[in-house]
Each structure stands twice: as C-alpha cells, then as structure tokens.
Write a protein that holds these residues in place. Structure first.
Motif, PDB file in Angstrom:
ATOM      1  N   TRP A 100       0.841  -1.218   0.000  1.00 45.75           N
ATOM      2  CA  TRP A 100       0.000   0.000   0.000  1.00 45.75           C
ATOM      3  C   TRP A 100       0.862   1.247   0.000  1.00 45.75           C
ATOM      4  CZ3 TRP A 100      -4.259  -1.753  -1.524  1.00 45.75           C
ATOM      5  CH2 TRP A 100      -4.838  -2.925  -1.000  1.00 45.75           C
ATOM      6  N   ARG A 103     -11.680  -6.657   1.702  1.00 48.05           N
ATOM      7  CA  ARG A 103     -11.304  -5.247   1.905  1.00 48.05           C
ATOM      8  C   ARG A 103     -10.016  -4.931   1.143  1.00 48.05           C
ATOM      9  NH1 ARG A 103     -11.879  -5.781   8.293  1.00 48.05           N
ATOM     10  NH2 ARG A 103     -10.986  -7.754   7.654  1.00 48.05           N
ATOM     11  N   ASP A 104      -9.065  -5.889   1.167  1.00 44.99           N
ATOM     12  CA  ASP A 104      -7.806  -5.707   0.430  1.00 44.99           C
ATOM     13  C   ASP A 104      -8.077  -5.711  -1.070  1.00 44.99           C
ATOM     14  OD1 ASP A 104      -6.276  -5.538   2.687  1.00 44.99           O
ATOM     15  OD2 ASP A 104      -5.749  -7.669   2.754  1.00 44.99           O
ATOM     16  N   ARG A 141      -9.911  -2.584  -2.241  1.00 41.83           N
ATOM     17  CA  ARG A 141      -9.051  -1.401  -2.149  1.00 41.83           C
ATOM     18  C   ARG A 141      -8.051  -1.376  -3.312  1.00 41.83           C
ATOM     19  NH1 ARG A 141      -5.013  -0.359   2.906  1.00 41.83           N
ATOM     20  NH2 ARG A 141      -3.957   1.480   2.068  1.00 41.83           N
ATOM     21  N   GLU A 193      -9.811  -0.660  -6.724  1.00 44.00           N
ATOM     22  CA  GLU A 193     -10.292   0.720  -6.864  1.00 44.00           C
ATOM     23  C   GLU A 193      -9.178   1.661  -7.317  1.00 44.00           C
ATOM     24  OE1 GLU A 193     -12.162   1.800  -3.164  1.00 44.00           O
ATOM     25  OE2 GLU A 193     -13.756   0.327  -3.529  1.00 44.00           O
TER      26      GLU A 193
END
Lengths: 126, 504
Positions: free
Chosen positions: A68, A97-98, A101, A104
């Motif tokens: 990230w 969620r990973d 994310r 996106e």
C-alpha cells in the motif's frame, strides 16, 4: 524480433521470488526479472534505472515498505515514468477489503490471488 | 243634619242601631288583625295577596259601619260617599282577585288527600332507603374485597374511609376507627411511604388535579415492594373541593417481572454482542489462516513442479532444499495458528487472583538477561488496581510479550524505560497500560495491522510477528481489548481493557 521485457517482482518471500523467476524463464529469454524484497528498494530502482519495467508484480504484506505504501509513493512518480507500466497486485489475501481497495486504484491493472499460475503469467505477458 | 233629627228614631231603636254598627266595626277591624297575625306566623302560606285584599275589604266594610254610627251626630254624607265608593272599589278588586284564584285554589289538596300522599311518599322513601343501603353494602363489599388499598379523605385530608386491604397491610390489629378523622402522619408516622403520600395528597388539594406516582419501598429488609398510587380530587354538589380518593396498587409482581425481563433482554443483547464479536474474530481468523497458508502451499505446489521438470540432480537437490524450507515455515505457521485456536477454545480456563506486581516481577526475572543487556529501567504503579482475577498463564504471557516487545524495539539512541500502570475506569473496567520510549510505530500506516499475525514493522531479524497477535487473542478470548497509542521515535503505549465485555 520480440521486444525485451523487464519485470519487477516486489515480494519478501524468497521462495516465491525463486519460483516466479523459474516460471518466467520458461516464457522466453527476452524476459528479464528483477527481484525486490520490499517496496522501498523497488521504488529506488524505479527512479534510478534508465528504463522503467514493462510489468510490476506487487505483494501487499512486506516489511519496511508494504504494498500500500509503495502504491502511494508510486502515485507521486511522474506520469511519464509510470504510464506504460502494467502493475499487478499479487497477494495471498482473500480479504475482500484488500481486494476492493486494490481494484479501486486506477494504477492497478488487476488483483491476482496467490499462488500465481502459468495461465496468469501468459495473460500478463501478452 | 244628624240622623237623630232626620228620622223618627226611638231612643232604644237608635241606640241599638248605633251599638250594632260599632260592634260590627270592632269585629271587622279585629278580623284583619287576626288574619295578619296568622299570616305573620305562617310565613309559607300561599295566597298571601288575597289574604291582604280580604283584610282591606273587611276593614273598609267596618269603616262604613263606623261612619253609619257617627252620622247620628254628624251628617258627614260626603265623607260617607267617598268611603263607600272606596269600599266598592276594594270589594270589586277583591272579587276579581278571588275569581282569578279559584282554579289555583281548586288544585289544593284536601287534608286526607295530603295524608295519603304522605304515607305513599314515606313507603317510597323507605324502599329507596333499603335499596340505597343494599347498594352501599354492595359497594362496601366491592371496596373491601378489592386487593387495592382504597382510602377516602375529607377536605381536611383526614381519613374518612379505609378499606380492608389497608387494615390488612398495616396489620397489628388496627381497626377502621383508628384511622377515621386522623391524618396519615398521625396513624402511620414511621411508615416509609407516609411522607411522599402526604406530599401528594397536599398536591391534589392545592392543584385540584389527579396525581399518579410509583414508590419503591423496602418494607422489610431485603424485600422490595413497588406501589402504584392514584389520587383523585372529590367535589361536592357546589363543585367545591370535598376530599381525595387514594388508590394504592401493589405492583411488585409486575415490576419484578419487568426487571427480570429487562435483565433477560440485556443478557440477550450481551450474548448477541458476544456472538457478533465471535463472528468477527472467526472471520479475521479465516483471513489469517487463508493468508498464511495459501502462500507456502502455493510455493510447495510450484516447487514440486519445478522439481519434476528439473533436468539435473543438482537442480533437483536445490528445489528439494527449498521445499524443506517452506515446509519448516509452514510447520511454524500451523503451530502459531494452533496456539491461537487453543486460546479461543480455552475461554473457561481457570482464573485466580493475581498480583500485577508479582506476575510482572517473575516475567522480569525470566528475561533479566535481555533487560540487563539493553540497560532497561522498569517502573510500576499498580496503586490504581493491585490485582486481577485472571488465568495465570495468560497474564504471564501478556506481560512477558509487552516486556519483550518494549526491550526488543528500543530506540538505539536512548536506554529503554518501561512503565507499567493500572487503574479501574468508572464503569469498572480494569486497565493496564505499558508505556515505553522505544522506536514507536507509525499507526497511520500500520494501525490496522499491528496485532495481526506475521506482521513486522521494523527490519528486525528476530521479529516473527506472533507475539502481539497471540496477546491480542488471549485478551479477546476473555472479553477484553488491546489498543495502542504510538509516535515514531518517541515511544508506544499499549492499553489493555481486561474485562470490557462484562460491562457491555
């Protein structure tokens, strides 16, 4: 003549690095594989090397600078440097969620769940 | 000319005439006097007007007779004419009045009729009385057999009526007579309910509006009674305040059931929260398992393929060695995960009263060598909460992990200082804080992952990323929570809320 391609593999798992290298060797001698064990060293290489890689395979969980953080720094790089790079997030996380994310992020071409297969490689290298 | 002269009167004849006239006048004058005195004594007599006209009529008639007698000596013919015409007028008016009164007079009942009427009315009244008495008895029975305590107060707020329920509740052989005419303070000076009761009675009297309230009274030690009291103002026929009706219901059973119900609902809510929490933990665990097993298993599959396709013995040996490395790692991961699974299964592990100071000292002894090497200073303040009821192996493990982390991730620029402190929050949660002056952690980057498995945040060779994960799971399995505050290069504070679930 096939154009030479450079791949950055950013992952702290040495075995995975080895396997990826062996796998890529089978796809032809025109592919060069460069291994980085955290985001920081890959970022440094990106800025120092004369030519950017065609493809980046990025793991998420790494010490020092994780995936990230690398993506955040990557976004700050000049577009001229990053516009032709295909960036894939390659992770063993199945946490939605990973996945959400990563997908996106406009700079991420796709999210690949480990283990990465031969088919995955063929698609990436096309 | 006088009458003696004008006419042939014998002495006897004349005087008889005169005496007769004067007698008539006296009688006619007396009759109205008697009538008027009768009227005066019987004030409620109807036909008062006609009585007065009758009196006037008789007086005037009497006066004509008087003048008739006087005329024997004085010839007052003109006066007589005026008097006669006035008498005629009064007579005519009286006739007219009498005529108009006749239909009304006809309606008057005769005495025997009146007597009959009276008897009938008396019988009726008696019947009504009996009925009323019956009704009153019925009403009294109803009020007396009512389990609610019913009291009526007069305008001075003294007891006018109390039902049996009140006498039963008060006990000690009190009778209704002990209440009537007295105030609640006089009758029950020591009853815990009296003050509020009188205050509300006063309110009803002052504001002329109904009042309803509930009291919780400890009548005998340890047994709570709940009463619902309603007070209604009473008014007389002129709409003036006339008293208060007070109804006291014993609602103890309802309230106790309500309390029980609320306790059950609260238990269910707690259970539901625990379940939500458990589901969340399990999901997290599933992610962790997936994440930590997928990588090495994927590597193993790939290595086997590479092994199979290897052309030389040296290559095969190389891949085999790598395979063993992955297997070792996998073995460690499975061991770590098993530790966590065994924590989650051990929620009923035996607790004992432990002194923070003692447990910490024993852990300091365990790693005394590392502490000495680092030159660490450890201070404590357990005055806020000296001990906790907790499984010993968990508290050992938690304190050891905090201690080890603080020493391991010390700043290279200063000797480590580690401070442990405990306190109890207002809600009754026992909190332990461990503050160090070490490397710190960038929480903006790592906050969400700090307690995850196999996450390391410093390029530290012996960091495996297991300690805080185990610590977190141990705390959580016993209904607690661990959090962290940290500033890079300043230090970290780990905060443990041990029994947060208990006070949800």
């Amino acid at each position: 003549m096939i154009k030479a391609k450079t791949l950055f593999v950013i992952d702290d798992d040495a075995i995975y690095q080895l396997i990826t290298q062996k796998e890529l060797e089978q796809h032809g001698p025109h592919i060069t594989c460069k291994n980085y064990y955290n985001g920081a060293s890959a970022l440094q290489a990106l800025q120092e090397l004369p030519e950017p890689p065609a493809i980046i395979l990025l793991d998420l969980n790494m010490p020092i600078m994780d995936g990230w953080e690398f993506l955040e720094a990557y976004q700050q790089l000049p577009t001229s440097l990053t516009q032709h790079i295909q960036l894939y997030v390659v992770s063993s996380s199945i946490d939605y969620r990973d996945i959400d994310r990563a997908k996106e992020n406009p700079l991420v071409s796709d999210f690949i769940i480990k283990p990465i297969t031969s088919t995955n490689f063929s698609q990436i290298l096309q | 000319m006088p009458r003696w002269i004008c006419g042939r009167w014998s002495e006897g004849h004349g005087w008889l005439y005169i005496v007769a006239n004067i007698s008539i006048f006296i009688a006619y004058f007396t009759i109205p006097l008697l009538l008027l005195s009768f009227l005066k004594r019987r004030k409620n007599t109807s036909f008062r007007g006609i009585f007065i006209w009758f009196s006037l009529f008789i007086v005037f008639c009497g006066l004509t007779h008087l003048v008739d007698a006087i005329m024997f000596w004085y010839p007052v013919y003109r006066l007589n004419a005026i008097l006669l015409s006035t008498t005629a007028l009064v007579s005519l008016i009286t006739v007219f009045k009498l005529y108009k009164l006749i239909p009304k007079a006809l309606q008057l009942k005769s005495l025997s009729e009146l007597e009959n009427e009276l008897q009938r009315r008396t019988v009726e009244l008696e019947e009504t009385n009996i009925l009323l008495h019956k009704r009153e008895l019925g009403f009294k029975t109803l009020v007396n057999s009512n389990p609610d305590m019913i009291a009526e107060f007069d305008a001075k707020l003294t007891y006018k009526f109390v039902n049996k329920a009140i006498l039963n509740a008060v006990g000690s052989g009190r009778k209704s007579e002990d209440f009537i005419g007295k105030t609640p303070v006089e009758v029950l000076p020591t009853h815990p309910h009296t003050t509020a009761f009188v205050k509300n009675l006063q309110h009803v009297k002052t504001h002329l509006e109904p009042v309803a309230y509930e009291v919780n009274t400890e009548i005998t030690p340890g047994s709570n009674f709940y009463f619902f009291v309603e007070m209604i103002p009473l008014f007389d026929e002129n709409n003036r305040f006339d008293g208060v009706l007070a109804i006291t219901k014993n609602v103890t059973n309802d309230r106790l059931r309500e309390i029980e119900l609320n306790a059950n609902i609260s238990d269910l809510n707690k259970l539901s929260k625990r379940l939500d929490y458990k589901i969340h933990t399990l999901q997290e665990f599933a992610y962790i398992v997936s994440h930590n097993l997928r990588s090495p298993v994927g590597n193993l599959v790939s290595l086997q393929k590479l092994f199979d396709t290897a052309e030389t013995q040296a290559e095969k040996l190389f891949f085999a060695t790598k395979t063993f490395e992955v297997i070792d790692g996998l073995n460690n991961t499975v061991k770590d995960l098993s530790d966590v699974v065994s924590i989650d299964q051990n929620t009923h592990i035996e607790r004992q009263l432990l002194s923070f100071e003692e447990v910490l000292q024993s852990q300091i002894t365990t790693i005394s060598q590392q502490i000495q090497q680092a030159g660490a200073t450890i201070t404590t303040n357990f005055s806020g909460c000296a001990s906790i009821c907790y499984p010993k192996i968990y508290l050992d493990s938690i304190l050891l992990n905090l201690l080890t982390n603080a020493v391991k991730y010390a700043s290279p620029h200063r000797p480590p200082t580690i401070h442990f402190t405990t306190y109890v929050t207002q809600k009754g949660i026992i909190v332990l804080e461990c503050t160090d002056n070490g490397l710190g952690i960038d929480l903006e980057k790592y906050g969400h992952k700090i307690f995850s498995l196999h996450k390391t945040f410093h390029n530290n060779a012996d960091a495996r990323g297991v300690g805080l994960f185990i610590t977190k799971n141990q705390i959580q399995s016993l209904g607690g929570r661990i959090s962290v505050k940290s500033t890079p290069n300043v230090g970290s504070t780990f905060i443990i809320h041990f029994n947060e679930m208990d006070v949800l």
